[in-house]
Design a protein around this motif. Structure first.
Motif, PDB file in Angstrom:
ATOM      1  N   ASN A   1      -5.102   2.561  -1.364  1.00 44.85           N
ATOM      2  CA  ASN A   1      -5.795   1.948  -0.228  1.00 44.85           C
ATOM      3  C   ASN A   1      -5.363   2.550   1.105  1.00 44.85           C
ATOM      4  N   ALA A   2      -5.607   3.849   1.236  1.00 47.82           N
ATOM      5  CA  ALA A   2      -5.259   4.530   2.485  1.00 47.82           C
ATOM      6  C   ALA A   2      -6.069   3.996   3.659  1.00 47.82           C
ATOM      7  N   GLU A   3      -7.259   3.494   3.380  1.00 48.34           N
ATOM      8  CA  GLU A   3      -8.096   2.962   4.455  1.00 48.34           C
ATOM      9  C   GLU A   3      -7.459   1.720   5.084  1.00 48.34           C
ATOM     10  N   LEU A   4      -6.895   0.829   4.244  1.00 48.98           N
ATOM     11  CA  LEU A   4      -6.229  -0.359   4.762  1.00 48.98           C
ATOM     12  C   LEU A   4      -4.975   0.015   5.539  1.00 48.98           C
ATOM     13  N   ARG A   5      -4.236   0.991   5.035  1.00 49.81           N
ATOM     14  CA  ARG A   5      -3.022   1.424   5.743  1.00 49.81           C
ATOM     15  C   ARG A   5      -3.353   1.957   7.133  1.00 49.81           C
ATOM     16  N   SER A   6      -4.396   2.747   7.236  1.00 51.37           N
ATOM     17  CA  SER A   6      -4.765   3.289   8.554  1.00 51.37           C
ATOM     18  C   SER A   6      -5.295   2.205   9.479  1.00 51.37           C
ATOM     19  N   ALA A   7      -5.948   1.181   8.890  1.00 53.18           N
ATOM     20  CA  ALA A   7      -6.461   0.088   9.721  1.00 53.18           C
ATOM     21  C   ALA A   7      -5.338  -0.769  10.276  1.00 53.18           C
TER      22      ALA A   7
ATOM     23  N   CYS B   1       0.822  -1.210   0.000  1.00 56.69           N
ATOM     24  CA  CYS B   1       0.000   0.000   0.000  1.00 56.69           C
ATOM     25  C   CYS B   1       0.857   1.260   0.000  1.00 56.69           C
TER      26      CYS B   1
END
Length: 313
Positions: free
Chosen positions: A49-55, A43
């Motif tokens: 996929n910034a959402e996956l990185r933050s998760a 990522c």
């Protein structure tokens, strides 16, 4: 306009199918760490996929073990966490216990009063071999109402010292001090009447004939270094050889005495807090997880199985 297929790297973990055993908790945590690192790398490199990185970039509060392992761990306020890892702590393997009849068998096969005292003291306390071989005579308060005022009954203070001649040192390092010739602090272990009897037999027979000016309890009884402090490796060798002469299975190790006493105290009391205090363990939860197993030969265990099986005695 035709669409263009873009290859997307994926993380693959091969399943464990019978007859192989499923992955354990530790293996799953390693796989989760690899998976987290893989997807963060993908990522970050693609900027997608910034959402996956933050998760995945979550943190947790540091534990006592984290602070001990980390450099300047006392200032750590957070630690990286992995939401992909399985919940809960990994399952601990049950520690190895002593063979049945170990203490009487060893006491019959040892050659000196010092060795018999070591067997008795390891059997009746949860003392580690480094702490036992590092004891000084001033650490022993083998009478009631000692001047330290920290334990009403006979007891022993295990104090961590860096400068012992035999390089023996206690594993745990609580604060201790000597005031007016009286030791206070350290790890405190209660002393049984049998321990005191073995101590007196050793001191009046073998220790009394040796001029030991170092003040340590356990000394070498023969050879060119007679009278010098006895090392932890020498004590391990005595236990190993005595176990062989007694015909006991496996290798007799000092740590097994500590495990056996904790297990026996927990079986009798049923209270992990009691076993924690007796063995000076870090937490009652750890004692319950490691030693809190059912007795396979107890009447309650047999009754539960017979009730499930639909059988009657």
């Amino acid at each position: 306009m035709s669409s263009v297929e873009v290859p997307v790297p994926m993380f693959m973990v091969a399943p464990r199918l019978p007859p192989k055993r499923p992955y354990g908790a530790s293996a799953l945590k390693v796989a989760a760490a690899c998976m987290k690192g893989f997807y963060l790398h993908v990522c970050t490199g693609s900027g997608a996929n910034a959402e996956l990185r933050s998760a995945l970039a979550v943190e947790r509060l540091p534990t006592k073990a984290d602070r001990s392992r980390a450099f300047l761990g006392h200032v750590a306020k957070s630690m990286p966490a992995n939401p992909l890892a399985p919940a809960g702590r990994p399952t601990r393997r049950h520690p190895k216990m002593l063979p049945d009849g170990t203490r009487p068998s060893l006491l019959e096969c040892v050659n000196t009063a010092r060795d018999a005292m070591v067997v008795q003291w390891l059997s009746d306390t949860a003392m580690r071999i480094g702490g036992l071989t590092g004891l000084h005579l001033v650490d022993l308060h083998l009478r009631r109402d000692a001047a330290c005022g920290e334990c009403r009954d006979a007891h022993v203070h295990v104090c961590h010292r860096w400068g012992n001649q035999n390089r023996a040192a206690a594993k745990i390092k609580p604060d201790w001090q000597m005031v007016d010739g009286v030791i206070t602090g350290g790890e405190i272990y209660r002393a049984s009447p049998a321990m005191i009897s073995r101590y007196l037999a050793y001191m009046t027979t073998e220790y009394a004939g040796v001029a030991a000016g170092h003040g340590m309890l356990l000394i070498q009884l023969s050879g060119p270094r007679r009278g010098e402090p006895w090392s932890a490796d020498a004590a391990r060798g005595v236990l190993r050889r005595a176990g062989c002469r007694a015909g006991l299975p496996g290798r007799i190790k000092p740590q097994a005495f500590r495990h056996q006493l904790t297990n026996d105290v927990l079986d009798v009391s049923g209270d992990p807090m009691v076993a924690k205090v007796v063995g000076n363990w870090a937490s009652a939860r750890m004692v319950d997880e490691v030693y809190g197993h059912p007795d396979l030969h107890s009447p309650e265990f047999s009754a539960a199985l017979q009730a499930v099986w639909g059988e009657e005695e």
